[in-house]
Design a protein around this motif. Structure first.
Motif, PDB file in Angstrom:
ATOM      1  N   LEU A   1       0.830  -1.206   0.000  1.00 17.52           N
ATOM      2  CA  LEU A   1       0.000   0.000   0.000  1.00 17.52           C
ATOM      3  C   LEU A   1       0.866   1.259   0.000  1.00 17.52           C
ATOM      4  CD1 LEU A   1      -2.845  -1.044   2.470  1.00 17.52           C
ATOM      5  CD2 LEU A   1      -2.800  -1.222  -0.018  1.00 17.52           C
ATOM      6  N   LEU A   2       1.931   1.253   0.807  1.00 18.65           N
ATOM      7  CA  LEU A   2       2.841   2.394   0.838  1.00 18.65           C
ATOM      8  C   LEU A   2       3.521   2.570  -0.521  1.00 18.65           C
ATOM      9  CD1 LEU A   2       4.356   4.626   2.364  1.00 18.65           C
ATOM     10  CD2 LEU A   2       6.030   2.890   3.048  1.00 18.65           C
ATOM     11  N   THR A   3       3.927   1.464  -1.119  1.00 24.01           N
ATOM     12  CA  THR A   3       4.560   1.516  -2.437  1.00 24.01           C
ATOM     13  C   THR A   3       3.597   2.068  -3.476  1.00 24.01           C
ATOM     14  OG1 THR A   3       5.943  -0.365  -1.832  1.00 24.01           O
ATOM     15  CG2 THR A   3       5.796   0.148  -4.167  1.00 24.01           C
ATOM     16  N   GLY A   4       2.316   1.745  -3.343  1.00 22.91           N
ATOM     17  CA  GLY A   4       1.316   2.305  -4.250  1.00 22.91           C
ATOM     18  C   GLY A   4       1.272   3.820  -4.196  1.00 22.91           C
ATOM     19  N   VAL A   5       1.419   4.373  -3.004  1.00 24.40           N
ATOM     20  CA  VAL A   5       1.447   5.836  -2.864  1.00 24.40           C
ATOM     21  C   VAL A   5       2.687   6.399  -3.553  1.00 24.40           C
ATOM     22  CG1 VAL A   5       1.570   7.734  -1.203  1.00 24.40           C
ATOM     23  CG2 VAL A   5       0.093   5.767  -0.737  1.00 24.40           C
ATOM     24  N   TRP A   6       3.838   5.740  -3.352  1.00 21.91           N
ATOM     25  CA  TRP A   6       5.072   6.194  -4.015  1.00 21.91           C
ATOM     26  C   TRP A   6       4.921   6.132  -5.528  1.00 21.91           C
ATOM     27  CZ3 TRP A   6       9.139   2.886  -0.876  1.00 21.91           C
ATOM     28  CH2 TRP A   6       9.201   3.369   0.449  1.00 21.91           C
ATOM     29  N   ILE A   7       4.337   5.042  -6.026  1.00 22.90           N
ATOM     30  CA  ILE A   7       4.140   4.889  -7.474  1.00 22.90           C
ATOM     31  C   ILE A   7       3.230   5.997  -7.988  1.00 22.90           C
ATOM     32  CG2 ILE A   7       3.053   3.441  -9.239  1.00 22.90           C
ATOM     33  CD1 ILE A   7       4.070   0.994  -7.654  1.00 22.90           C
ATOM     34  N   ALA A   8       2.141   6.272  -7.279  1.00 20.59           N
ATOM     35  CA  ALA A   8       1.196   7.314  -7.722  1.00 20.59           C
ATOM     36  C   ALA A   8       1.879   8.677  -7.800  1.00 20.59           C
ATOM     37  CB  ALA A   8      -0.004   7.365  -6.774  1.00 20.59           C
ATOM     38  N   VAL A   9       2.694   9.000  -6.815  1.00 22.62           N
ATOM     39  CA  VAL A   9       3.398  10.285  -6.826  1.00 22.62           C
ATOM     40  C   VAL A   9       4.392  10.323  -7.986  1.00 22.62           C
ATOM     41  CG1 VAL A   9       5.041  11.727  -5.540  1.00 22.62           C
ATOM     42  CG2 VAL A   9       3.081  10.710  -4.366  1.00 22.62           C
ATOM     43  N   ALA A  10       5.098   9.208  -8.208  1.00 24.07           N
ATOM     44  CA  ALA A  10       6.076   9.156  -9.301  1.00 24.07           C
ATOM     45  C   ALA A  10       5.406   9.207 -10.668  1.00 24.07           C
ATOM     46  CB  ALA A  10       6.931   7.901  -9.181  1.00 24.07           C
ATOM     47  N   CYS A  11       4.142   8.811 -10.751  1.00 21.74           N
ATOM     48  CA  CYS A  11       3.399   8.841 -12.031  1.00 21.74           C
ATOM     49  C   CYS A  11       2.905  10.235 -12.388  1.00 21.74           C
ATOM     50  CB  CYS A  11       2.199   7.889 -11.974  1.00 21.74           C
ATOM     51  SG  CYS A  11       2.623   6.157 -12.100  1.00 21.74           S
ATOM     52  N   LEU A  12       3.063  11.194 -11.501  1.00 15.89           N
ATOM     53  CA  LEU A  12       2.558  12.539 -11.777  1.00 15.89           C
ATOM     54  C   LEU A  12       3.246  13.178 -12.977  1.00 15.89           C
ATOM     55  CD1 LEU A  12       2.100  13.939  -8.158  1.00 15.89           C
ATOM     56  CD2 LEU A  12       0.335  13.139  -9.743  1.00 15.89           C
ATOM     57  N   GLY A  13       4.393  12.644 -13.369  1.00 11.91           N
ATOM     58  CA  GLY A  13       5.093  13.157 -14.549  1.00 11.91           C
ATOM     59  C   GLY A  13       4.459  12.737 -15.862  1.00 11.91           C
ATOM     60  N   VAL A  14       3.317  12.098 -15.839  1.00  8.73           N
ATOM     61  CA  VAL A  14       2.499  11.661 -16.981  1.00  8.73           C
ATOM     62  C   VAL A  14       3.172  10.557 -17.797  1.00  8.73           C
ATOM     63  CG1 VAL A  14       1.217  12.360 -19.029  1.00  8.73           C
ATOM     64  CG2 VAL A  14       1.364  13.908 -17.098  1.00  8.73           C
ATOM     65  N   VAL A  15       4.425  10.732 -18.222  1.00  2.81           N
ATOM     66  CA  VAL A  15       5.104   9.691 -19.006  1.00  2.81           C
ATOM     67  C   VAL A  15       6.046   8.854 -18.133  1.00  2.81           C
ATOM     68  CG1 VAL A  15       4.960  10.920 -21.201  1.00  2.81           C
ATOM     69  CG2 VAL A  15       6.947  11.258 -19.719  1.00  2.81           C
ATOM     70  N   THR A  16       5.974   9.040 -16.840  1.00  2.00           N
ATOM     71  CA  THR A  16       6.915   8.359 -15.938  1.00  2.00           C
ATOM     72  C   THR A  16       6.346   7.083 -15.322  1.00  2.00           C
ATOM     73  OG1 THR A  16       6.164   9.774 -14.125  1.00  2.00           O
ATOM     74  CG2 THR A  16       8.125  10.502 -15.332  1.00  2.00           C
ATOM     75  N   TYR A  17       5.142   6.671 -15.728  1.00  5.16           N
ATOM     76  CA  TYR A  17       4.525   5.509 -15.083  1.00  5.16           C
ATOM     77  C   TYR A  17       5.307   4.205 -15.265  1.00  5.16           C
ATOM     78  CZ  TYR A  17       2.434   4.803 -19.711  1.00  5.16           C
ATOM     79  OH  TYR A  17       2.247   4.627 -21.054  1.00  5.16           O
ATOM     80  N   PRO A  18       5.982   3.938 -16.422  1.00  2.25           N
ATOM     81  CA  PRO A  18       6.772   2.698 -16.480  1.00  2.25           C
ATOM     82  C   PRO A  18       7.901   2.681 -15.446  1.00  2.25           C
ATOM     83  CG  PRO A  18       6.408   3.551 -18.688  1.00  2.25           C
ATOM     84  CD  PRO A  18       5.975   4.620 -17.720  1.00  2.25           C
ATOM     85  N   ALA A  19       8.586   3.814 -15.313  1.00  2.00           N
ATOM     86  CA  ALA A  19       9.675   3.900 -14.343  1.00  2.00           C
ATOM     87  C   ALA A  19       9.151   3.794 -12.918  1.00  2.00           C
ATOM     88  CB  ALA A  19      10.434   5.212 -14.525  1.00  2.00           C
ATOM     89  N   ALA A  20       7.985   4.375 -12.664  1.00  2.00           N
ATOM     90  CA  ALA A  20       7.397   4.310 -11.322  1.00  2.00           C
ATOM     91  C   ALA A  20       7.079   2.869 -10.945  1.00  2.00           C
ATOM     92  CB  ALA A  20       6.135   5.170 -11.265  1.00  2.00           C
ATOM     93  N   PHE A  21       6.465   2.121 -11.868  1.00  7.70           N
ATOM     94  CA  PHE A  21       6.162   0.722 -11.580  1.00  7.70           C
ATOM     95  C   PHE A  21       7.428  -0.119 -11.461  1.00  7.70           C
ATOM     96  CE2 PHE A  21       1.772   1.691 -12.692  1.00  7.70           C
ATOM     97  CZ  PHE A  21       1.103   0.927 -11.755  1.00  7.70           C
ATOM     98  N   ALA A  22       8.440   0.189 -12.277  1.00  8.76           N
ATOM     99  CA  ALA A  22       9.700  -0.553 -12.193  1.00  8.76           C
ATOM    100  C   ALA A  22      10.362  -0.344 -10.834  1.00  8.76           C
ATOM    101  CB  ALA A  22      10.638  -0.121 -13.322  1.00  8.76           C
ATOM    102  N   ALA A  23      10.404   0.908 -10.383  1.00  3.14           N
ATOM    103  CA  ALA A  23      11.005   1.193  -9.074  1.00  3.14           C
ATOM    104  C   ALA A  23      10.186   0.567  -7.952  1.00  3.14           C
ATOM    105  CB  ALA A  23      11.116   2.706  -8.876  1.00  3.14           C
TER     106      ALA A  23
END
Length: 199
Positions: A28-50
């Protein structure tokens, strides 16, 4: 003697429960980190990878936290932004297909259905690629391998689709709940890849 055995069994159960609950909380905590990292619009692959790499570290009892997540995200975003941009281009193309299907154009429903299925397949391949990402890996190679696994392991791909459905339903019922559930999708992709590797 019997009492000691009962206590040992009880403490083992409690430790297993505690560990599983800790992994769930970490998702759940990682989901919050991923959501924040996805705010860059094109950064979602990197967010999920991290996020996936963080969860792999957590389940193997290695160190790691927000600092390591940020480092992995910065490394993954170098090539991952182009994948994110391509993903949005595919989503727009599918949206146009769906609009054509709704407009009643000949063959529109078939084209729309194929487009939606292709988009789902691409999302599954992307999540499976992100689940095995390591620093130094190229996104092109990761996506090619993940595409093969998506086809060769339909059961695992179906599990990832179910994870995506949970996020969509969560967003539909309680929108803020979709944020932490993103971590559960990353965890599902990691688990599917582990399952495939062991097979």
């Amino acid at each position: 003697m019997a009492q000691a055995r009962v206590k040992a069994r009880t403490s083992r159960r409690e430790s297993v429960f505690g560990e599983r609950f800790a992994v769930f909380a970490e998702c759940l905590l990682t989901g919050v980190w991923i959501a924040v990292a996805c705010l860059g619009v094109v950064t979602y692959p990197a967010a999920f990878a991290a996020g996936a790499r963080h969860l792999r570290r957590r389940t193997t009892h290695q160190g790691g936290g927000l600092r390591e997540f940020v480092t992995d995200f910065r490394t993954a975003v170098r090539g991952g932004w182009a994948v994110g941009l391509a993903g949005w281009a595919v989503a727009v193309a599918v949206w146009v297909d769906v609009l054509a299907a709704r407009a009643g154009l000949p063959g529109g429903p078939l084209v729309g259905a194929v487009g939606v299925l292709a988009l789902i397949g691409a999302a599954v391949a992307l999540l499976r690629a992100a689940a095995v990402w390591e620093p130094g890996a190229t996104w092109r190679a990761l996506l090619a391998d993940a595409g093969r696994r998506t086809v060769l392991d339909p059961a695992g791909s179906f599990l990832v689709v179910c994870g995506l459905a949970v996020v969509a339903l969560s967003a539909g019922f309680v929108p803020p709940l979709a944020v932490p559930v993103l971590g559960a999708v990353a965890a599902a992709a990691v688990a599917v890849e582990e399952r495939y590797r062991h097979r």
